[in-house]
Scaffold this motif. Structure first.
Motif: not given
Lengths: 799, 140
Positions: A772-773, A775-776, A779-780, A782-783
């Motif tokens: 999940i890290t 994943l996070a 996401a950051i 891409i953001f």
């Protein structure tokens, strides 16, 4: 988890709350909240003195990764306690000083104190942990927190340069140290320092012994800024002055010293250790003091002075290590070197800390640190001047201050080198006292330059940015405290000898009885004559400095280590840029091409070279007609994607493949997987539709036949290889299946009935946590890519 | 696509809640039957994706005014916190604890720290998918 562990972790815990405190209590300087912690920790560690001075140690262990032999073991012995007291004691003073040094309305105090606390905790972890891996973890923590601190004023290019330099050099050393640690583990089978020391008698016949020693020494030398790795320290002076006082005089740079001291019982039985540590130390001592004289920046002088003094402590530790090596002469004869090393370590922290703070005051109140602009400040800042005098005279080794005592002991140790009988000490050994003496002369010269060029001479108000005046009282208290310690230790050195020094020395030299007694007056002997010589010649050199300054111009700038470093860095960047731009073309097809070609080459060749391919049909279950239909369906859909013209259709077809695969999971009774696959398929199809909706329609593109052919070849290759690997994975059963373990323990150990989920959250919880890290982070990423690009674009438009 | 999808929108309004409740159910039953944080999280984000398809980004942002980046951070904090919490009780990192309690009406109930860990996974999954969809979908 004991109180000791908590003491190490507490700075990290407090660091979490600093941004909140900073926001909520805007009116209060955040430093005040931080100040309580080191003060508390200091008083806590003081309570250990009664234990260590009785030659006892406290060990608290806590299982971290027990299966790998990594336990968070905290051991307080004399050496660790000495460092812990330095870290928290000087830490308290530095925090108090920083409260006045950094204005709360101008600076990002939240960042500053978070970094500082990270650093403090990391440093405590380094000196207190008994496990080498834990030590290494904290060690790298100090590297990167100091990177953040040096680059604190990140808008200045020099800060960034200095931060990068220190990071590159110390992390390089740290990694090599990790290699040394692993070699030690290979030899001894343990990461525990105490256990390694117990085995040290058998170690030095091992052929890995010398490589391990070299690797660990490399870590220590880079951290403690020893020649030729010292070049990062002067550039690290771009950090705010409280940081310089803390990291670059009292604590971080001493981590290398700590490591050498800690590892002495393991390695010092070889002559090579004595030679390397003492040799590198004395070269650093000389080069540091020699280079300090030519500096014009006050902090530059102090930086080189720190390098030189660290070299001196290193030399002493090396010579002290000889006590373990030699059996012929009375060993306690060389113990004086170790005692001197520990004593000078304390003294250096007091006077150098005070001097950094003085320089900070001068900088703060006049706006410059350039000695060519300063002068005649004595009447404006009498208290600062007094502290400066005490600090510099102690640094120069003048009586009655503590620096005098430790320097005398240093001379004693150097003179005794002459009677050492390892390798060819009789011939080269003479160099040690000679270099030490010459270096002391330069030490005297730069000490005088530091204080007299700043505080006496002509006052030049036109060159100063501000009108000089005395610093506020809060900024003066910390250096005054340190200066009083300089005097107190000078007059009553034996306050320390049984409480701090002797436990520390017996931690470095576990097999020797030490009786530390430091006498203030030691009669007329060689050492005293050497000191008198230093003062006489030093004074002469100081007075005639303008005449022989040209000496420094003999070395052209092109031959300096800094030039070498910059050149190497530039070259590396250039070459890697060239390589990158030739490989990373920006087309995702090329990247996939690399990936797949390597995949086919490496896996495929391994499969056949190792003769791993096997096709075993003995335990294959029956094939149902439904499965065949499903498989054929998937193939048809997958192939039809190739001939579809519209993007949206191909996405939907791809989704169909995914849904059909999930049907397989249903057939094989894996509801969890089926559910996950279905949901994932749904969301990814929706996501792709969302993205691709905006893209223009595909046009019929005529590609060259060779292009199509390579594509086809590679994709067929990948597909074939995956099938082969799948078949041989099924046929080669090297180990028993782990499934039975989970079947047996899922309910017993984790009280769950869904095995998949229990594995995810419990048995392999660490995997899930890192997943999940990841994943996070994705996401950051891409953001950031999308949002920040938009923002940046707008900014350039405004220009 | 500014068409008036009456059927889609009306269906979504009802189906959304069914999916959400199902996802919560899936999340909680994860320890004993198929389900868990990962799938629960995906289902929830599936529901939100459906909402996005039926309406548009602005409306969804109005309905769900979360900062999904914060959601990711909270999720990570939950998961790592559960792991670190074990340290306080002197057991290795990520050791889970569980207990059974009796509650009137509901009967035997088992409580697991693993649920908190899973909740972290749930939040991260929802946060990540929604962040990705919102940033890419919102990019012009």
């Amino acid at each position: 988890m004991s109180l000791l562990h908590l003491a190490i972790i507490s700075p990290f815990l407090l660091a979490i709350f600093i941004p909140i405190l900073f926001k909520v209590f805007r009116r209060v300087h955040t430093g005040w909240f931080v100040l309580t912690l080191p003060v508390l920790l200091f008083s806590y560690f003081l309570s250990f003195i009664s234990i260590t001075s009785a030659q006892q140690t406290v060990t608290k262990s806590f299982a971290w990764i027990p299966s790998l032999g990594i336990d968070f073991t905290v051991k307080v012995d004399g050496l660790a306690l000495l460092f812990a007291l330095l870290i928290t004691g000087i830490g308290s003073l530095v925090v108090l000083y920083s409260v006045y040094y950094l204005q709360k309305d101008k600076e990002q105090l939240n960042n500053f104190y978070v970094y500082l606390l990270l650093f403090m905790g990391a440093m405590l972890g380094v000196v207190l942990s008994d496990n080498l891996i834990v030590l290494y973890t904290f060690w790298e923590f100090t590297s990167f927190s100091s990177f953040l601190l040096i680059g604190y004023w990140y808008k200045r290019e020099k800060s960034r340069y200095g931060a990068k330099k220190s990071m590159l050099i110390t992390v390089f050393g740290g990694l090599s140290m990790l290699g040394g640690i692993i070699l030690l583990y290979v030899m001894t089978g343990t990461f525990s320092i105490s256990a390694i020391i117990q085995q040290s008698n058998e170690l030095f016949t091992n052929h890995l012994f010398i490589p391990a020693m070299l690797c660990i020494l490399l870590g220590a030398f880079t951290k403690s800024a020893q020649f030729p790795f010292h070049i990062w320290l002067p550039d690290a002076m771009e950090a705010p002055t409280p940081v310089s006082a803390y990291l670059h005089s009292a604590t971080m740079v001493k981590a290398g010293i700590y490591l050498v001291a800690r590892m002495s019982p393991v390695f010092a039985e070889t002559a090579l250790w004595v030679w390397l540590v003492a040799g590198v130390g004395i070269v650093t001592l000389f080069w540091g003091s020699f280079s300090a004289v030519k500096q014009t920046d006050l902090k530059g002088i102090l930086a080189f002075s720190t390098i030189s003094q660290l070299g001196m402590i290193m030399t002493l530790l090396g010579i002290g290590g000889a006590a373990l090596h030699l059996d012929s002469i009375n060993n306690s004869y060389y113990m004086v070197a170790t005692v001197a090393a520990v004593f000078h370590l304390i003294n250096h922290a007091t006077f150098k800390g005070a001097l950094f703070m003085v320089v900070g005051i001068v900088d703060h109140e006049t706006g410059t640190r350039d000695i060519r602009k300063l002068g005649g400040l004595m009447p404006f800042m009498p208290i600062t001047f007094t502290v400066a005098i005490i600090g510099t005279f102690s640094m120069a080794g003048l009586p009655p201050f503590n620096g005098f005592l430790s320097k005398e002991m240093f001379f004693t140790a150097m003179v005794r080198v002459l009677s050492m009988d390892i390798l060819n000490m009789e011939t080269i050994g003479i160099l040690f006292p000679v270099i030490a003496w010459i270096a002391s002369i330069f030490t005297f010269v730069y000490s005088m330059i530091l204080v007299f060029k700043t505080f006496s001479g002509k006052f030049q108000p036109e060159k100063l940015k501000k009108k000089p005046h005395e610093a506020p009282i809060g900024m003066l208290i910390p250096p005054i405290v340190l200066a009083s310690l300089v005097i107190a230790f000078g007059f009553f050195p034996n306050v320390l000898s049984n409480t701090i020094i002797s436990p520390a020395v017996s931690a470095i030299m576990p097999d020797f009885a030490v009786d530390v007694h430091i006498s203030f007056w030691h009669g007329f002997n060689t050492e005293l004559y050497m000191t008198i010589g230093v003062i006489a010649i030093g004074f002469l050199l100081y007075k005639t400095y303008p005449k022989w300054r040209e000496v420094y111009k003999i070395f052209p700038e092109k031959l300096s280590l800094n030039h070498l470093y910059d050149g190497a860095l530039n070259k590396t960047e250039m070459v890697s840029r060239r390589i990158t731009s030739s490989i990373l073309t920006g087309s995702s097809r090329t990247y996939l091409l690399y990936l797949f070609i390597f995949f086919i080459l490496i896996l495929g060749s391994t499969l056949f070279i190792k003769d791993a391919f096997k096709f075993d049909t003995s335990n294959i279950s029956n094939i149902h007609i439904a499965e065949v239909i499903l498989a054929v369906g998937i193939c048809i859909v997958a192939i039809s994607i190739l001939f579809v013209k519209s993007r949206l259709t191909s996405i939907i077809l791809l989704g169909a493949v995914g849904y059909s695969v999930s049907l397989f999971f249903v057939i094989y009774r894996a509801p969890d997987l089926a559910l996950t696959q279905l949901v994932i398929e749904t969301i990814s199809v929706a996501l792709f539709l969302l993205c691709f909706y905006h893209l223009p329609k595909l046009k019929k593109r005529e590609e060259r036949i060779s292009f199509k052919l390579t594509n086809a070849l590679i994709s067929v290759g990948v597909g074939a290889l995956v099938i082969l690997i799948g078949l041989s994975a099924h046929s080669n059963k090297l180990f028993d299946s782990i499934a039975h373990y989970y079947i047996e323990n899922t309910y017993k150990e984790a009280a769950g009935k869904n095995m998949v989920n229990v594995i995810l959250v419990d048995f392999r919880g660490l995997d899930t946590m890192f997943e999940i890290t990841v994943l996070a982070i994705a996401a950051i990423g891409i953001f950031g890519l999308i949002k920040l690009r938009l923002k940046g674009g707008k900014k350039t438009e405004n220009k | 696509m500014k068409t008036n999808d009456v059927i889609l929108q009306t269906t979504t309004k009802i189906v959304l809640f069914i999916i959400l409740i199902f996802s919560v159910f899936i999340f909680f039953t994860g320890h004993y039957t198929p389900g868990g944080g990962f799938i629960g999280g995906l289902l929830t984000s599936g529901a939100i994706v459906l909402l996005l398809l039926a309406f548009d980004l602005k409306t969804v942002k109005k309905i769900l005014p979360f900062n999904f980046l914060h959601m990711i951070a909270t999720g990570l904090l939950f998961s790592i916190g559960t792991g670190a919490g074990a340290l306080i009780f002197n057991v290795p990192f990520l050791t889970h604890a569980f207990t059974h309690i009796d509650i009137p009406i509901l009967g035997d109930l088992s409580l697991h720290t693993a649920t908190i860990f899973d909740l972290g996974v749930f939040l991260v999954v929802v946060g990540v998918t929604m962040t990705i969809i919102q940033t890419i979908g919102g990019d012009e």
